[in-house]
Scaffold this active site. Sequence first.
Site, mmCIF file in Angstrom:
data_model
loop_
_atom_site.group_PDB
_atom_site.id
_atom_site.type_symbol
_atom_site.label_atom_id
_atom_site.label_comp_id
_atom_site.label_asym_id
_atom_site.label_seq_id
_atom_site.Cartn_x
_atom_site.Cartn_y
_atom_site.Cartn_z
ATOM 1 N N GLU A 1 -10.885 -6.485 1.246
ATOM 2 C CA GLU A 1 -10.031 -5.629 0.108
ATOM 3 C C GLU A 1 -10.135 -6.414 -1.081
ATOM 4 O OE1 GLU A 1 -9.669 -2.786 -0.751
ATOM 5 O OE2 GLU A 1 -8.116 -1.763 0.447
ATOM 6 N N ASP B 1 -2.342 -2.014 -3.262
ATOM 7 C CA ASP B 1 -1.243 -1.828 -4.268
ATOM 8 C C ASP B 1 -0.087 -1.189 -3.330
ATOM 9 O OD1 ASP B 1 -0.100 -1.039 -6.635
ATOM 10 O OD2 ASP B 1 -1.658 0.187 -7.147
ATOM 11 N N PHE C 1 -1.690 -3.802 -14.416
ATOM 12 C CA PHE C 1 -3.148 -3.529 -14.067
ATOM 13 C C PHE C 1 -4.025 -4.590 -14.327
ATOM 14 C CE2 PHE C 1 -6.874 -0.811 -14.373
ATOM 15 C CZ PHE C 1 -6.580 -0.152 -13.049
#
Length: 480
Positions: A395, A399, A448
């Site tokens: 991955e 999150d 982010f």
Amino acid sequence: MGRTRRSYYSALKRITKVANSALSLRRICNSVAKSTAKAMQANGCRILSLNPQKEYLITVGAYGLSDLYLKKGPLEARKSLPDILEGKVVFIADAAKDERVQHPQIALAQGISSLLGVPVLGKGEAIGEIRIYTREPHQFSEADKSFLLSVADICAVVFERAELHQLLEQGYKANERRRKSSQVSPLPTTLKPTSFAHPSEEDFAGLLDFYCIEWLYEPRSFPLRWEGDKIAEMFTPDFYLPELDLYVELTTLKQNLLTEKNRKLRQLRELYPEVNIRLLNKNDFLKLLAKYGYGPLGEAKVEGIDRVLYSHAKIQRRIRTLARRISRDYAGQRLMLIGILKGVVCFMADLMQHLSLPVTLDFMAISYYGGDGQVVKITRDLDSSITGQHVLMVEDIVDTGMTLNYILSHLSAHNPASLRVCTLLDKRARRLINVPLDYVGFEVPDEFVVGYGLDYKGEYRNLPFIGILHPELIKDEEVR
Ligand code: 5GP
């Protein structure tokens, strides 16, 4: 009180006074080095700080040592008296003959016989060293060692205070910049000798810091010409970038300076052919960073990136470590790697090249639907069967954990022999579902991130580093 104790007492008084003064880090450390050497009747003293990755020792203060000795090249922490960094006191009776000394011929030229080194410990961990040098062979007493250890304790406080000061100052400057141009630099991570000889050097250091590229300022002087035994000319390049094994000399376009520097560089290359050195003006150094994988760069920094979290080199180092662990854990077995398109492409490509196992590869694609956009649908399933196979789910980032949770239950329904997860990034602070992560690259803050395969609206995937996007650029609900 004996003479030694008296002189140690007054030296400690002087040292604490200067340590508590408003002088710069370098001036404090130079003065501490001088008082220490004089009190110990030694010929030289050097105070070194360790970078946070614990790879390099950087001179922050010295007394009685020549420029050539101080700039004999970057001191690699693992090679240069590693015992000190493990918290031990090191005594070397004859520096020219002792194999623990990294540059014995230069120690000989400097006329160094004996050396005593002690660690500078901050919160129990080595953050630097102090070394004492004598020209004549010398035995150090317990009182000498105990004095030097006290000086080291004072240095630890000085280092920590300077670091705090740098953090506050950078924070202030970053806020100012944010106010003026909404661009922010990362906070510094190393004690740096901040007195640059020229403003362009400071700019260059700032750019390297932005891209999290490790640098050392003027760590080595190269003798170019001798008159008899004496060095008549030396050249000290401005920077050394250890990750690229590259020395950099910055220059302006002034023709007379350029001609002189070019002459010295030609000489240096003839005398030291193994040394990789470049003469750069400002445009060159942007191009160079791009060439070494720190691009694609615009005028200066990548637009939209607030700060770089992990440089390309750091990601690669971490991947090699993960790959070693995975190769060890699956030794003697075949492994099937499964990735979800598209964010994982960079990580998958680099990880698999470092696995010393037979591996096969498959990909899935997914999309999100439903009111909150968090119901997962598989839009492209695997090409091959995983039944009875050892499967490693690779991955890019975990999150909330919802995607991975869905994929894992989908995969386990096909009865693989084993099913584990390797993620490059773990944004643990936002986890809603507790998914088991067997291999984790980095734990990231709740911001982010983009780059190295991760996108924002399809862009930024090609950045070779992982950075944080300007918060103003993202409307939260759009990406999460
Ligand atoms: P989760 O289901 O764990 O909440 O989210 C997983 C997916 O959300 C990731 O595979 C990734 O596509 C996306 N994602 C979550 N956080 C970030 C981030 O910080 N940057 C980017 N580019 N994608 C993210």
